[in-house]
Design an enzyme around this catalytic site. Structure first.
Site, PDB file in Angstrom:
ATOM      1  N   TYR A 108     -12.127  -9.112   4.195  1.00 44.39           N
ATOM      2  CA  TYR A 108     -11.139  -9.508   3.200  1.00 44.39           C
ATOM      3  C   TYR A 108     -11.328 -10.966   2.783  1.00 44.39           C
ATOM      4  CZ  TYR A 108      -8.710  -5.515   5.368  1.00 44.39           C
ATOM      5  OH  TYR A 108      -8.393  -4.292   5.882  1.00 44.39           O
ATOM      6  N   GLU A 111      15.615  -3.421  12.592  1.00 44.50           N
ATOM      7  CA  GLU A 111      15.484  -2.668  11.350  1.00 44.50           C
ATOM      8  C   GLU A 111      16.261  -3.262  10.189  1.00 44.50           C
ATOM      9  OE1 GLU A 111      15.937   1.527  11.817  1.00 44.50           O
ATOM     10  OE2 GLU A 111      14.351   1.650  13.335  1.00 44.50           O
TER      11      GLU A 111
END
Length: 283
Positions: free
Chosen positions: A183, A257
């Site tokens: 990358y 979460e």
């Protein structure tokens, strides 16, 4: 499309493309393949968020310029001549050459790279030998290179090849290098980053938005940023009461979460400002 979104779609002053990016952890990565299939056609700006377990939940980190490094992967195979440990003069020791190569490659950054340029050379694997009384015929090294600057990136590759060739010649062994450019470095467009930062401050409050610290980790969202201006930021998921403070790739890694809701919230504010002309126009 859910009924509530469909009902209010007429209020959107533009189009939003949501990208599900596959194969982020496996070079060459999903982004490159998606770009080749023209996924960014008619797209003006690109934005991405990543959870960060070192950042407290409720916090957002963003910063301009280089934020993630280019990542390269190399393998080096050395072949000598095995023999009995008591008669080293009859063998060609690949293990000794490999050990010298490990130390030689580690000196590239400290002695060949401008100290003002960020770079990392890490040997993550070194395998050689089969028994305590046998001189190793083969050695195998595997490692990674991390850089921001493309000229530094190519210079390090050249030095790895030169040092490997020199040490191999000095020890009279054969060598082979496999080198993969992975990358590219991730560069946040400064103008768009500042505009997104303001949108995030609007959504989360000024005290919740902090300066992002550049990392020598890698992210294939960098390919999207080579094509379109935009920015990549991080959303905190750390909550020690919920034991979500462990780093990514740790065996106990988990998330609070609420961080997922915060990512949705961040994108909602960015989309709102963009579709109303705030991000694409002058401040």
């Amino acid at each position: 499309m859910c009924q509530s979104v469909s009902k209010h779609r007429h209020l959107l002053k533009g189009n939003i493309l949501l990208i599900f990016q596959h194969a982020e952890e496996k070079p060459p990565g999903g982004a490159k393949e998606m770009i080749a299939q023209n996924i960014l056609e008619d797209v003006d700006y690109v934005f991405a968020a990543h959870l960060d377990s070192s950042l407290e939940v409720g916090k957002v980190a963003i910063g301009p310029g280089y934020q993630m490094a280019a990542v390269d992967h190399f393998k080096i195979h050395l072949k000598g001549l095995g023999g009995h440990a008591a008669r080293p003069h009859e063998a060609v020791d690949a293990l000794v050459a490999g050990a010298e190569l490990v130390t030689g490659l580690q000196k590239i950054v400290s002695r060949n790279i401008n100290p003002l340029h960020s770079a990392v050379v890490t040997i993550g694997k070194f395998q050689s030998g089969t028994a305590f009384n046998v001189i190793a015929e083969n050695a195998f090294l595997e490692g990674t290179v991390r850089t921001y600057d493309e000229s530094v990136r190519h210079h390090i590759k050249n030095r790895i090849e030169q040092i490997t060739k020199g040490i191999s010649s000095a020890h009279n062994i054969e060598s082979e290098i496999e080198y993969l450019f992975g990358y590219p470095a991730l560069y946040n467009d400064p103008e768009q980053t500042e505009k997104v930062k303001r949108a995030l401050m609007e959504g989360f409050g000024e005290e919740a938005v902090i300066e992002q610290t550049p990392s020598m980790g890698a992210e294939d969202f960098a390919y999207f940023l080579l094509e379109k201006p935009g920015t990549y930021f991080k959303v905190g998921s750390r909550n020690e009461r919920e034991e979500t403070q462990y780093p990514h790739h740790h065996g106990n890694f988990d998330i609070d979460e609420r961080a997922l809701f915060n990512i949705q919230k961040a994108f909602a504010f960015i989309a709102h400002d963009y579709l109303n002309g705030a991000i694409g126009s002058e401040l």
